[in-house]
Design a protein around this motif. Structure first.
Motif, PDB file in Angstrom:
ATOM      1  N   PHE A 105      -5.897  28.823 -23.442  1.00 25.20           N
ATOM      2  CA  PHE A 105      -6.724  29.726 -24.264  1.00 25.20           C
ATOM      3  C   PHE A 105      -7.526  28.873 -25.229  1.00 25.20           C
ATOM      4  O   PHE A 105      -6.976  28.214 -26.101  1.00 25.20           O
ATOM      5  N   HIS A 106      -8.858  28.881 -25.042  1.00 25.76           N
ATOM      6  CA  HIS A 106      -9.716  28.072 -25.909  1.00 25.76           C
ATOM      7  C   HIS A 106     -10.769  28.912 -26.614  1.00 25.76           C
ATOM      8  O   HIS A 106     -11.629  28.368 -27.307  1.00 25.76           O
ATOM      9  N   GLY A 107     -10.750  30.246 -26.419  1.00 24.90           N
ATOM     10  CA  GLY A 107     -11.739  31.094 -27.082  1.00 24.90           C
ATOM     11  C   GLY A 107     -12.339  32.095 -26.105  1.00 24.90           C
ATOM     12  O   GLY A 107     -11.872  32.208 -24.962  1.00 24.90           O
ATOM     13  N   ILE A 115      -6.244  24.030 -32.400  1.00 23.33           N
ATOM     14  CA  ILE A 115      -6.577  25.196 -33.221  1.00 23.33           C
ATOM     15  C   ILE A 115      -5.326  26.028 -33.534  1.00 23.33           C
ATOM     16  O   ILE A 115      -5.205  26.578 -34.621  1.00 23.33           O
ATOM     17  N   GLN A 116      -4.385  26.095 -32.609  1.00 21.55           N
ATOM     18  CA  GLN A 116      -3.116  26.782 -32.885  1.00 21.55           C
ATOM     19  C   GLN A 116      -2.057  25.821 -33.414  1.00 21.55           C
ATOM     20  O   GLN A 116      -1.258  26.180 -34.254  1.00 21.55           O
ATOM     21  N   THR A 158     -15.614  28.847 -36.109  1.00 24.77           N
ATOM     22  CA  THR A 158     -14.549  29.393 -35.255  1.00 24.77           C
ATOM     23  C   THR A 158     -14.041  28.331 -34.295  1.00 24.77           C
ATOM     24  O   THR A 158     -14.709  27.322 -34.047  1.00 24.77           O
ATOM     25  N   GLY A 159     -12.870  28.621 -33.739  1.00 26.97           N
ATOM     26  CA  GLY A 159     -12.286  27.720 -32.759  1.00 26.97           C
ATOM     27  C   GLY A 159     -13.155  27.616 -31.513  1.00 26.97           C
ATOM     28  O   GLY A 159     -13.341  26.528 -30.962  1.00 26.97           O
ATOM     29  N   ALA A 160     -13.682  28.749 -31.071  1.00 32.71           N
ATOM     30  CA  ALA A 160     -14.494  28.731 -29.847  1.00 32.71           C
ATOM     31  C   ALA A 160     -15.710  27.821 -30.019  1.00 32.71           C
ATOM     32  O   ALA A 160     -16.046  27.049 -29.109  1.00 32.71           O
ATOM     33  N   GLU A 163      -1.481  30.878 -26.741  1.00 28.02           N
ATOM     34  CA  GLU A 163      -1.526  32.235 -26.187  1.00 28.02           C
ATOM     35  C   GLU A 163      -0.686  32.360 -24.914  1.00 28.02           C
ATOM     36  O   GLU A 163      -0.222  33.437 -24.573  1.00 28.02           O
ATOM     37  N   GLU A 182      -4.561  22.111 -24.767  1.00 27.01           N
ATOM     38  CA  GLU A 182      -3.813  22.444 -25.983  1.00 27.01           C
ATOM     39  C   GLU A 182      -2.538  21.577 -25.942  1.00 27.01           C
ATOM     40  O   GLU A 182      -1.790  21.654 -24.959  1.00 27.01           O
ATOM     41  N   ASP A 240      -7.222  20.509 -28.201  1.00 27.27           N
ATOM     42  CA  ASP A 240      -7.516  21.728 -28.962  1.00 27.27           C
ATOM     43  C   ASP A 240      -6.278  22.036 -29.795  1.00 27.27           C
ATOM     44  O   ASP A 240      -5.303  22.591 -29.303  1.00 27.27           O
TER      45      ASP A 240
END
Ligand SMILES: Cc1ncc(COP(=O)(O)O)c(C=O)c1O
Length: 257
Positions: free
Chosen positions: A150-152, A237-238, A114-116, A207, A202, A235
């Motif tokens: 937003f990182h998790g 992830i998005q 997972t990203g978190a 988010e 990010e 990050d």
């Protein structure tokens, strides 16, 4: 969205939602759409309505639903060896990591579920680097993050969230984070001290509402972190894996975190 109202239209959706509400934890607030099937970029709900899926699993599904090549590869591997854990080597791991590192332009990769977990690992790596390489006194490492991040949803990660919904009632919180306004290079410069081990950002905030930072921000962060001997953790992830037109959003400013 193409409306195709079925005879039992709202009833089917309502019934699925109330039955999942009865037996699943209320940790999320999904839109009132119950997806039944999907193909490529299109999804069909239990009422027969079709939707163009522009969310793509928050980019976990950039390759589309039911991608034949990926499903065939996954099935073939599941039948060959289902799982080894990391207790053993397996014959595809090296190839996977080599190709992924090459794609990312990095020396090494660490696969995560997972990203978190990825962010947690980055936090741990940065702190350890801070103590062992930078020489920060034990227990004093600090990481600078941005507001509205937003990182998790782990306890450490929500500790540096500025979103009350993500954070409230989950304390006591993990210390060691400094929050600065996103996109403000001067504020970031002020926040970095000799105990700062990393800046975690990010490259485009997801988010928070898909916020693109001012031109030159990421390049400025890279320059500042290099000057001050601080790691830059992006990050993606998005924003990563092709979602912004480059493999990673940092590439728009020629930045390697
Ligand atoms: C930028 C960013 N980082 C981390 C995460 C957390 O990922 P996961 O839900 O897989 O833990 C998300 C999830 O949306 C995200 O958008």
């Amino acid at each position: 969205m193409t409306p195709h109202p079925a005879e039992d239209a709202p009833a089917a959706t309502e019934s699925y939602i109330s039955s999942s509400d009865a037996h699943s934890a209320h940790n999320y607030h999904p839109l009132p759409v119950v997806v039944a099937t999907a193909d490529g970029a299109w999804m069909t709900d239990v009422e027969g309505r079709r939707y163009l899926d522009m969310l793509a699993g928050y980019s976990a599904l950039n390759f589309g639903h039911g991608n034949r090549r990926l499903i065939e590869a996954a099935k073939a591997q599941l039948e060959r060896v289902t799982l080894t854990s990391r207790a053993f080597h397996h014959d595809r791991f090296a190839e996977f990591c080599t190709e992924l590192a090459e794609l990312c332009g990095m020396e090494m990769v660490l696969p995560m579920n997972t990203g978190a977990e990825a962010v947690e690992t980055a936090v741990k790596t940065a702190r350890k680097w801070g103590y062992r390489v930078k020489g920060v006194p034990d227990g004093r490492a600090r990481i600078v993050v941005a507001s509205d991040n937003f990182h998790g949803r782990t306890t450490t990660i929500v500790s540096f969230s500025t979103d009350a919904e993500a954070r409230a009632d989950f304390g006591p919180y993990t210390p060691g984070f400094d929050i600065v306004p996103y996109g403000d290079l001067a504020a970031l410069r002020e926040a970095v001290t000799d105990e700062t081990v990393a800046v975690l950002l990010e490259p485009i905030q997801g988010e928070a509402g898909v916020l693109v930072p001012p031109p030159g921000y990421l390049a400025g962060v890279r320059e500042l972190t290099r000057e001050r001997s601080v790691l830059f953790i992006a990050d993606e992830i998005q924003s990563g894996l092709g979602r912004t037109g480059r493999t990673f959003a940092c590439e728009h400013e020629g930045v390697v975190p």
